[in-house]
Scaffold this motif. Sequence first.
Motif, PDB file in Angstrom:
ATOM      1  N   ASN A  12       0.852  -1.178   0.000  1.00  0.00           N
ATOM      2  CA  ASN A  12       0.000   0.000   0.000  1.00  0.00           C
ATOM      3  C   ASN A  12       0.896   1.239   0.000  1.00  0.00           C
ATOM      4  O   ASN A  12       1.533   1.560   1.001  1.00  0.00           O
ATOM      5  CB  ASN A  12      -0.897  -0.038   1.239  1.00  0.00           C
ATOM      6  CG  ASN A  12      -1.885   1.089   1.268  1.00  0.00           C
ATOM      7  OD1 ASN A  12      -2.000   1.829   0.305  1.00  0.00           O
ATOM      8  ND2 ASN A  12      -2.577   1.220   2.366  1.00  0.00           N
TER       9      ASN A  12
ATOM     10  N   ILE B 210       0.293   4.359  -0.073  1.00  0.00           N
ATOM     11  CA  ILE B 210      -0.076   5.498   0.781  1.00  0.00           C
ATOM     12  C   ILE B 210       0.502   5.315   2.176  1.00  0.00           C
ATOM     13  O   ILE B 210       1.059   6.238   2.772  1.00  0.00           O
ATOM     14  CB  ILE B 210      -1.604   5.648   0.799  1.00  0.00           C
ATOM     15  CG1 ILE B 210      -2.073   5.960  -0.615  1.00  0.00           C
ATOM     16  CG2 ILE B 210      -2.025   6.724   1.743  1.00  0.00           C
ATOM     17  CD1 ILE B 210      -3.523   5.800  -0.802  1.00  0.00           C
TER      18      ILE B 210
ATOM     19  N   PRO C 198      -5.896  -1.113   1.845  1.00  0.00           N
ATOM     20  CA  PRO C 198      -6.227   0.247   2.279  1.00  0.00           C
ATOM     21  C   PRO C 198      -6.541   0.315   3.760  1.00  0.00           C
ATOM     22  O   PRO C 198      -7.165  -0.585   4.319  1.00  0.00           O
ATOM     23  CB  PRO C 198      -7.471   0.579   1.451  1.00  0.00           C
ATOM     24  CG  PRO C 198      -7.311  -0.216   0.249  1.00  0.00           C
ATOM     25  CD  PRO C 198      -6.597  -1.454   0.621  1.00  0.00           C
ATOM     26  N   GLY C 199      -6.112   1.396   4.362  1.00  0.00           N
ATOM     27  CA  GLY C 199      -6.293   1.542   5.802  1.00  0.00           C
ATOM     28  C   GLY C 199      -4.963   1.883   6.430  1.00  0.00           C
ATOM     29  O   GLY C 199      -4.055   2.349   5.766  1.00  0.00           O
TER      30      GLY C 199
ATOM     31  N   ASP D 111      -8.008   4.750   0.767  1.00  0.00           N
ATOM     32  CA  ASP D 111      -7.544   5.133   2.106  1.00  0.00           C
ATOM     33  C   ASP D 111      -8.303   6.350   2.634  1.00  0.00           C
ATOM     34  O   ASP D 111      -8.781   6.359   3.768  1.00  0.00           O
ATOM     35  CB  ASP D 111      -6.056   5.460   2.043  1.00  0.00           C
ATOM     36  CG  ASP D 111      -5.213   4.230   2.083  1.00  0.00           C
ATOM     37  OD1 ASP D 111      -4.724   3.884   3.163  1.00  0.00           O
ATOM     38  OD2 ASP D 111      -5.058   3.616   1.027  1.00  0.00           O
TER      39      ASP D 111
ATOM     40  N   LEU E 265     -11.888   5.494   3.501  1.00  0.00           N
ATOM     41  CA  LEU E 265     -12.038   4.822   4.804  1.00  0.00           C
ATOM     42  C   LEU E 265     -11.943   5.831   5.936  1.00  0.00           C
ATOM     43  O   LEU E 265     -12.759   5.817   6.871  1.00  0.00           O
ATOM     44  CB  LEU E 265     -10.946   3.760   4.936  1.00  0.00           C
ATOM     45  CG  LEU E 265     -11.089   2.760   6.066  1.00  0.00           C
ATOM     46  CD1 LEU E 265     -12.425   2.071   5.950  1.00  0.00           C
ATOM     47  CD2 LEU E 265      -9.984   1.751   5.996  1.00  0.00           C
TER      48      LEU E 265
END
Lengths: 239, 80
Positions: free
Chosen positions: A54, A56, A128-129, B50, B53
């Motif tokens: 990920n 990000i 994501p997260g 992202d 969320l």
Amino acid sequence: MNKLMKKIMISVVLTGVAFALYQNFSLMPEYQGLNEGLSNYIIKSGLNDTGSLNLITAVLYDYRAFDSLGESTVIFGAVSGIVLILSRKMLPVSSKGLSFIVKRALGIMTPFIALFGFYVITHGHLTPGGGFQGGVILAAISIIFSIVYGSAFDYRRYSPQTKTLFETGGALTFLGLGLAGILMEGAFLQNLGFLTAETGTLISAGSIPYINIGVGFKVGAGLAIIFYSMIQKTFEEDF
Amino acid sequence: MAVLEIILVIFLVFSALMAVYFDEELISIIFLSIFSLVLTALYLLHKAADVALAEAVIGAGLNTAIFMSAISQIRHGDSD
């Protein structure tokens, strides 16, 4: 000040904000496509540099980890200020909570919410997260306890002392990994190379998963403390 | 895709205007929550999972709870 003056003032301020925003956005560079600029570098070599799928999370906790440390400090300052102003005594007068049906239904749902929160935190470098989002999901559990079961239940299960312990523990994990970066790799918050494993596994990407866990606990406990100290005065007056 | 985006943006502006328009705080908070949900759908449409969320969790979940507890405290005092 009458109504008309108020409306004129509000329109003047809004026009000024719109003008400033227009100035800022007109200064931004044109969209150059994905093949040029800094984003291209991160897309090309982010996986090799950090081992995080990920990208990000790779930017947040590897390339720009110092900015994330600043964000956590801002949250810490906000929590400290709110607790200092609002918190009079630690155990508030609690409500009885909502009805039996709501209590049983949320008793079944709450473990799954917790599981989802931990999933979002620990898989921050794969899906994501990340620490921040998962931490807020964990804070939602404390809010559910306060609203549905009454804040005395929340106090008994996770007392403010425990939350403070979680928050400081998360912050110290973040800082300790930063200092470990100085000792082992030569720069503050440098990704620890010896922790890297095969890409795509749960424990890979150097120190990113551990920073995620630290930030998750810190943010979750901090926001739960904010909500707890905001809710206590209400119940004192209502019951 | 483009039609869905236009519908979502219109609904976004509508919910933002409604949140400002109503005097009742509770209705404004509910419209802010709807605003966050529509914004989440827009982020997801632009493949920013992202941010989507974070917006769903903070904007629709945490903000609503904190605003609710805040207005339940100011409700007791008399306001104009």
